[in-house]
Design a protein around this motif. Structure first.
Motif, mmCIF file in Angstrom:
data_model
loop_
_atom_site.group_PDB
_atom_site.id
_atom_site.type_symbol
_atom_site.label_atom_id
_atom_site.label_comp_id
_atom_site.label_asym_id
_atom_site.label_seq_id
_atom_site.Cartn_x
_atom_site.Cartn_y
_atom_site.Cartn_z
ATOM 1 N N GLY A 4 -52.711 -27.642 -7.223
ATOM 2 C CA GLY A 4 -53.406 -28.771 -7.841
ATOM 3 C C GLY A 4 -53.571 -28.609 -9.347
ATOM 4 N N HIS A 5 -53.761 -27.367 -9.806
ATOM 5 C CA HIS A 5 -53.926 -27.141 -11.252
ATOM 6 C C HIS A 5 -52.723 -27.670 -12.045
ATOM 7 C CE1 HIS A 5 -57.539 -24.788 -10.783
ATOM 8 N NE2 HIS A 5 -56.948 -23.950 -9.949
ATOM 9 N N TYR A 6 -51.550 -27.585 -11.444
ATOM 10 C CA TYR A 6 -50.342 -28.029 -12.163
ATOM 11 C C TYR A 6 -50.361 -29.538 -12.420
ATOM 12 C CZ TYR A 6 -48.490 -23.366 -11.242
ATOM 13 O OH TYR A 6 -48.315 -22.010 -11.198
ATOM 14 N N GLY A 7 -51.138 -30.286 -11.634
ATOM 15 C CA GLY A 7 -51.257 -31.730 -11.861
ATOM 16 C C GLY A 7 -51.798 -32.024 -13.253
ATOM 17 N N VAL A 8 -52.755 -31.190 -13.709
ATOM 18 C CA VAL A 8 -53.333 -31.378 -15.047
ATOM 19 C C VAL A 8 -52.267 -31.126 -16.109
ATOM 20 C CG1 VAL A 8 -55.076 -30.538 -16.660
ATOM 21 C CG2 VAL A 8 -55.631 -30.728 -14.236
ATOM 22 N N ALA A 9 -51.460 -30.072 -15.908
ATOM 23 C CA ALA A 9 -50.395 -29.755 -16.877
ATOM 24 C C ALA A 9 -49.412 -30.923 -16.970
ATOM 25 C CB ALA A 9 -49.671 -28.485 -16.444
ATOM 26 N N LEU A 10 -49.038 -31.479 -15.828
ATOM 27 C CA LEU A 10 -48.087 -32.601 -15.808
ATOM 28 C C LEU A 10 -48.683 -33.827 -16.498
ATOM 29 C CD1 LEU A 10 -46.894 -31.975 -12.166
ATOM 30 C CD2 LEU A 10 -45.340 -32.083 -14.122
ATOM 31 N N ALA A 11 -49.975 -34.076 -16.239
ATOM 32 C CA ALA A 11 -50.626 -35.249 -16.837
ATOM 33 C C ALA A 11 -50.710 -35.098 -18.356
ATOM 34 C CB ALA A 11 -52.016 -35.431 -16.240
ATOM 35 N N ILE A 12 -51.034 -33.902 -18.835
ATOM 36 C CA ILE A 12 -51.111 -33.693 -20.292
ATOM 37 C C ILE A 12 -49.716 -33.879 -20.899
ATOM 38 C CG2 ILE A 12 -51.510 -31.990 -22.120
ATOM 39 C CD1 ILE A 12 -53.723 -30.774 -20.393
ATOM 40 N N ARG A 13 -48.723 -33.271 -20.270
ATOM 41 C CA ARG A 13 -47.356 -33.326 -20.796
ATOM 42 C C ARG A 13 -46.814 -34.758 -20.807
ATOM 43 N NH1 ARG A 13 -43.478 -32.634 -24.089
ATOM 44 N NH2 ARG A 13 -41.454 -32.027 -23.257
ATOM 45 N N ALA A 14 -47.341 -35.607 -19.941
ATOM 46 C CA ALA A 14 -46.910 -37.009 -19.922
ATOM 47 C C ALA A 14 -47.177 -37.669 -21.268
ATOM 48 C CB ALA A 14 -47.645 -37.764 -18.811
ATOM 49 N N GLY A 15 -48.205 -37.207 -21.970
ATOM 50 C CA GLY A 15 -48.596 -37.902 -23.195
ATOM 51 C C GLY A 15 -48.348 -37.144 -24.485
ATOM 52 N N VAL A 16 -47.856 -35.899 -24.418
ATOM 53 C CA VAL A 16 -47.690 -35.146 -25.665
ATOM 54 C C VAL A 16 -46.260 -34.624 -25.803
ATOM 55 C CG1 VAL A 16 -50.115 -34.414 -25.645
ATOM 56 C CG2 VAL A 16 -48.375 -32.904 -24.673
ATOM 57 N N THR A 17 -45.830 -34.423 -27.049
ATOM 58 C CA THR A 17 -44.498 -33.875 -27.307
ATOM 59 C C THR A 17 -44.546 -32.352 -27.237
ATOM 60 O OG1 THR A 17 -44.446 -35.620 -28.950
ATOM 61 C CG2 THR A 17 -42.556 -34.164 -28.874
ATOM 62 N N ARG A 18 -45.628 -31.790 -27.720
ATOM 63 C CA ARG A 18 -45.875 -30.360 -27.653
ATOM 64 C C ARG A 18 -47.318 -30.156 -27.271
ATOM 65 N NH1 ARG A 18 -43.614 -26.015 -30.950
ATOM 66 N NH2 ARG A 18 -45.586 -25.895 -32.035
ATOM 67 N N PRO A 19 -47.671 -29.107 -26.533
ATOM 68 C CA PRO A 19 -46.839 -28.085 -25.907
ATOM 69 C C PRO A 19 -46.016 -28.632 -24.745
ATOM 70 C CG PRO A 19 -49.135 -27.801 -25.300
ATOM 71 C CD PRO A 19 -49.095 -28.888 -26.311
ATOM 72 N N ARG A 20 -44.958 -27.907 -24.411
ATOM 73 C CA ARG A 20 -44.109 -28.332 -23.315
ATOM 74 C C ARG A 20 -44.635 -27.794 -21.985
ATOM 75 N NH1 ARG A 20 -39.134 -27.482 -26.392
ATOM 76 N NH2 ARG A 20 -38.392 -26.140 -24.718
ATOM 77 N N LEU A 21 -43.935 -28.213 -20.922
ATOM 78 C CA LEU A 21 -44.471 -27.980 -19.577
ATOM 79 C C LEU A 21 -44.649 -26.492 -19.213
ATOM 80 C CD1 LEU A 21 -45.448 -29.863 -17.401
ATOM 81 C CD2 LEU A 21 -43.215 -29.725 -16.303
ATOM 82 N N GLY A 22 -43.704 -25.646 -19.636
ATOM 83 C CA GLY A 22 -43.806 -24.213 -19.294
ATOM 84 C C GLY A 22 -45.102 -23.619 -19.824
ATOM 85 N N THR A 23 -45.428 -23.931 -21.087
ATOM 86 C CA THR A 23 -46.660 -23.426 -21.710
ATOM 87 C C THR A 23 -47.889 -23.982 -20.987
ATOM 88 O OG1 THR A 23 -45.474 -23.513 -23.800
ATOM 89 C CG2 THR A 23 -47.866 -23.249 -23.928
ATOM 90 N N LEU A 24 -47.857 -25.284 -20.669
ATOM 91 C CA LEU A 24 -49.014 -25.897 -20.001
ATOM 92 C C LEU A 24 -49.189 -25.350 -18.586
ATOM 93 C CD1 LEU A 24 -48.538 -29.546 -21.311
ATOM 94 C CD2 LEU A 24 -50.485 -28.037 -21.806
ATOM 95 N N PHE A 25 -48.075 -25.043 -17.912
ATOM 96 C CA PHE A 25 -48.166 -24.458 -16.563
ATOM 97 C C PHE A 25 -48.848 -23.089 -16.628
ATOM 98 C CE2 PHE A 25 -45.426 -26.326 -12.955
ATOM 99 C CZ PHE A 25 -45.787 -27.613 -13.298
ATOM 100 N N LEU A 26 -48.539 -22.322 -17.677
ATOM 101 C CA LEU A 26 -49.207 -21.021 -17.834
ATOM 102 C C LEU A 26 -50.683 -21.233 -18.144
ATOM 103 C CD1 LEU A 26 -47.117 -18.495 -19.947
ATOM 104 C CD2 LEU A 26 -47.683 -18.391 -17.515
ATOM 105 N N ALA A 27 -50.976 -22.231 -19.020
ATOM 106 C CA ALA A 27 -52.356 -22.457 -19.460
ATOM 107 C C ALA A 27 -53.264 -22.859 -18.298
ATOM 108 C CB ALA A 27 -52.391 -23.516 -20.561
ATOM 109 N N VAL A 28 -52.784 -23.761 -17.426
ATOM 110 C CA VAL A 28 -53.668 -24.209 -16.335
ATOM 111 C C VAL A 28 -53.950 -23.075 -15.340
ATOM 112 C CG1 VAL A 28 -53.126 -26.688 -16.453
ATOM 113 C CG2 VAL A 28 -51.759 -25.205 -14.959
#
Ligand SMILES: [Zn+2]
Length: 229
Positions: A4-28
């Motif tokens: 479920g945490h990855y849902g937040v990463a995907l939602a953020i990445r939907a609206g931003v150019t950076r950071p990209r998904l790999g970084t956001l997946f680590l962050a969540v």
């Protein structure tokens, strides 16, 4: 919560150019990465009980001492640390998105973690003796899996709509991770703190690398597509 945490990463990445998904997946999963590292360092402790009468996931996995990674104060500390670390590579706004991703982990853990007389809370305000949070959804495994899956898919759909068309490799990632939502139902008690920690670290890092490959930046969001004059 895991997938479920990855849902937040995907939602953020939907609206931003950076950071990209790999970084956001680590962050969540940042707080779980900290947790696993502290387990290996002997600074946090869990108990894994092999008991055939175990009825819930908490009976087997007792996270009785995880305040450094999973308390509100701890989460705020790691969020601030992540923002300042991100600043070495990212702009302020991008670093704040990374911070939001880190903090979202604690927020989304609250519905799942225990808080009842049989299963004392493991998410606290600060130390293990301070007030605890938790709605105990893991007492109802089917509802827990459904919540996790809905959170994840909501983020995935948001991402797909914002970045349409998405490549088949995206749907493959989403399909496999969706199937992972049932993994906690099969968590085995036949492991130690160390193997549990290594499992968390390996999975979070491999999944982040996979997400980085899925979202390698070659596909610009709509706003960046070349304008036709
Ligand atoms: Zn966690």
């Amino acid at each position: 919560m895991f997938v479920g945490h990855y849902g937040v990463a995907l939602a953020i990445r939907a609206g931003v150019t950076r950071p990209r998904l790999g970084t956001l997946f680590l962050a969540v999963q940042g707080l779980d990465i900290v947790h696993a590292s502290l387990l290996l360092a002997g600074l946090e402790h869990i108990r894994i009980v092999s008991d055939p009468t175990s009825r819930t996931i908490y009976d087997t996995f007792q996270l009785y001492d995880i305040p450094l990674s999973h308390s509100l104060v701890g989460a705020l500390f790691w969020t601030a640390a992540a923002i300042f670390a991100a600043r070495t590579k990212f702009a302020w706004k991008e670093s704040l998105w990374i911070g939001i991703a880190v903090l979202s982990h604690f927020v989304l853990d609250i519905p799942m973690h225990p808080n009842d007389p049989r299963h004392p809370p493991d998410l606290h305000l600060a130390g293990s003796r301070t007030v605890g949070f938790g709605l105990g959804l893991w007492n109802h495994p089917k509802a827990a899996v459904a919540t996790e899956l809905c959170t994840f898919l909501a983020g995935a759909i948001w991402y797909a709509v914002a970045r349409w068309p998405v490549r088949p490799r995206f749907w493959f990632l989403i399909g496999i991770l969706s199937s992972f939502t049932i993994l906690p139902l099969f968590l085995s008690a036949n492991q130690t703190e160390t193997t549990f920690a290594i499992q968390i670290l390996t999975m979070t890092i491999l999944i982040a690398l996979w997400a980085r490959w899925v979202d390698d930046g070659r596909q610009p969001p709509l706003s960046e597509k070349p304008q036709i004059r």
